[in-house]
Scaffold this active site. Structure first.
Site, short mmCIF file in Angstrom:
data_model
loop_
_atom_site.label_atom_id
_atom_site.label_comp_id
_atom_site.label_asym_id
_atom_site.label_seq_id
_atom_site.Cartn_x
_atom_site.Cartn_y
_atom_site.Cartn_z
N GLU A 127 0.81 -1.24 0.00
CA GLU A 127 0.00 0.00 0.00
C GLU A 127 0.84 1.28 0.00
O GLU A 127 0.60 2.19 0.78
CB GLU A 127 -0.96 -0.02 1.20
CG GLU A 127 -1.88 -1.21 1.19
CD GLU A 127 -2.79 -1.31 2.42
OE1 GLU A 127 -2.80 -0.39 3.26
OE2 GLU A 127 -3.51 -2.33 2.53
N ASN A 170 2.03 -5.34 -3.03
CA ASN A 170 0.61 -5.64 -2.75
C ASN A 170 -0.14 -4.33 -2.50
O ASN A 170 0.35 -3.45 -1.79
CB ASN A 170 0.57 -6.51 -1.47
CG ASN A 170 -0.79 -7.11 -1.17
OD1 ASN A 170 -1.39 -7.74 -2.03
ND2 ASN A 170 -1.27 -6.93 0.05
N HIS A 206 -10.60 -6.18 -2.05
CA HIS A 206 -11.66 -5.94 -1.06
C HIS A 206 -12.80 -5.22 -1.77
O HIS A 206 -12.67 -4.04 -2.12
CB HIS A 206 -11.14 -5.07 0.09
CG HIS A 206 -10.09 -5.72 0.93
ND1 HIS A 206 -10.37 -6.79 1.75
CD2 HIS A 206 -8.77 -5.47 1.08
CE1 HIS A 206 -9.26 -7.16 2.38
NE2 HIS A 206 -8.28 -6.38 1.99
N GLU A 235 -6.33 -10.77 -0.81
CA GLU A 235 -7.14 -10.48 0.39
C GLU A 235 -8.62 -10.43 0.03
O GLU A 235 -9.37 -9.58 0.52
CB GLU A 235 -6.71 -9.15 1.02
CG GLU A 235 -5.24 -9.09 1.38
CD GLU A 235 -4.82 -7.78 2.05
OE1 GLU A 235 -5.68 -7.01 2.50
OE2 GLU A 235 -3.60 -7.54 2.13
N ASP A 237 -12.37 -10.33 -0.34
CA ASP A 237 -13.66 -10.42 0.33
C ASP A 237 -14.64 -9.52 -0.41
O ASP A 237 -14.23 -8.54 -1.04
CB ASP A 237 -13.62 -10.16 1.85
CG ASP A 237 -12.99 -8.85 2.27
OD1 ASP A 237 -12.82 -7.95 1.42
OD2 ASP A 237 -12.69 -8.71 3.47
#
Ligand code: G3I
Length: 305
Positions: A127, A170, A206, A235, A237
């Protein structure tokens, strides 16, 4: 195949989940983990504040629990994450530039050496770019004191520490083609052109109603793969429920399978009850470990039943 991990393996991929060490005593949590997944990512236990809360004093207890659980069952482990502005102990932000550089390189070297040979992919830097249209770097102690070169330095240090681990950058909100993903793309292209060691790019993925699965998700994964790196969904979701959530999950899996260098998918938790999203139901198992429609959609998309 009748489990996520086995179905993904038949497609040459892994299917992983984030794991929290403090749930490893819960039998349903562990049985679901062991049955369905063949890769794990420690959700918080490998972050800087967990591993090096005071300078040069390392605590691997919780992270080691996850790694040994995974290893004893033949699961892969993703390392998350070495250099990130968040979950950074306060001592780091007080350092001078010279000290910060040596602390960053020491952290990478110590942690990667401890886990040498046990981690298939490391999120070396997490990030580092801003949201929005600027494509600029995010302000952080690393960016502000060391400048743009900190990312390259982190990757070079990481390669030296564990030459066999895949080294990933990432980020989130980089899943479709946009200003932020364009900025990451330019960085990766530059790294490949100059021989800076980078092997993979992680797309956190996400998703929610404000930020749904982008229609150009697959195309975006493919353009990164075409630079000569692997891509991973790291990650995943998706907020929602029922058929629409299931369809979104299916689309993500199909996008990965359509990109030969998309090597695996990790969902950010097993059960809705422990999701980082304080409310909502973004995962594949409900709070009682029942399989949701999203689970069936993922298994079907992976070719299992
Ligand atoms: O460990 C302390 C505990 O001692 C304390 O009693 C408790 C009280 O709130 O907090 C605990 O720390 C929490 C930690 O999770 C461990 O449970 C933090 O407050 C909480 O903020 C932290 O949240 C994590 C978050 O990262 C922090 O940024 C989530 O679990 C984790 O799922 C989330 O994961 C991130 C990825 O690393 C990077 N990408 C985004 C993703 C979702 O935010």
């Amino acid at each position: 195949a009748s489990t996520l991990g086995a179905a993904a393996a038949e497609k040459g991929r892994y299917f992983g989940t984030a794991v929290a060490a403090n749930h490893l005593g819960e039998s349903q949590y562990v049985s679901t983990l062991n049955t369905e997944f063949n890769s794990v990512t420690p959700e918080n236990e490998m972050k800087w504040d967990a591993l090096e809360p005071t300078r040069n004093s390392f605590n691997y207890t919780s992270a080691d629990r996850i790694v040994s659980h995974a290893q004893s069952r033949g699961m892969k482990v993703r390392g998350h994450t070495l250099v990130w502005h968040s979950q950074l102990p306060s001592w780091v932000s007080g350092l001078s530039a010279t000290d910060l550089r040596s602390a960053m390189n020491n952290h990478i070297t110590q942690v990667m050496t401890h886990y040498k040979g046990k981690i298939h992919s490391w999120d070396v830097v997490n990030e580092a770019f801003q949201d929005g249209s600027s494509g600029a770097r995010r302000s952080s102690p690393f960016q502000d004191k060391l400048g743009n070169g900190f990312i390259e330095e982190a990757f070079r240090t990481a390669r030296a520490a564990d030459p066999n681990a895949k080294l990933c950058y990432n980020d989130y909100n980089t899943d479709g083609v946009n200003a932020k993903s364009n900025a990451v793309y330019s960085m990766v292209k530059d790294f490949k052109a100059r021989g800076v060691p980078i092997d993979c790019v992680g797309f956190q993925s996400h998703f929610n109603s404000a930020s749904p699965v982008p229609s150009d998700f697959q195309a975006n994964l493919q353009r990164f793969a075409d630079l000569g790196v692997d891509v991973q969904i790291t990650e995943l979701d998706i907020e929602g429920s029922g058929t629409s959530q299931a369809n979104s999950y299916s689309n993500v899996v199909k996008a990965c399978l359509a990109v030969s260098r998309c090597t695996g998918i990790t969902v950010w938790g097993i059960t809705d009850k422990y999701s980082w999203r304080s409310s909502g139901t973004p995962l594949l198992f409900d709070g009682n470990y029942n399989k949701k429609p999203a689970y069936t959609a993922v298994l079907t998309a992976l070719g299992g039943s």
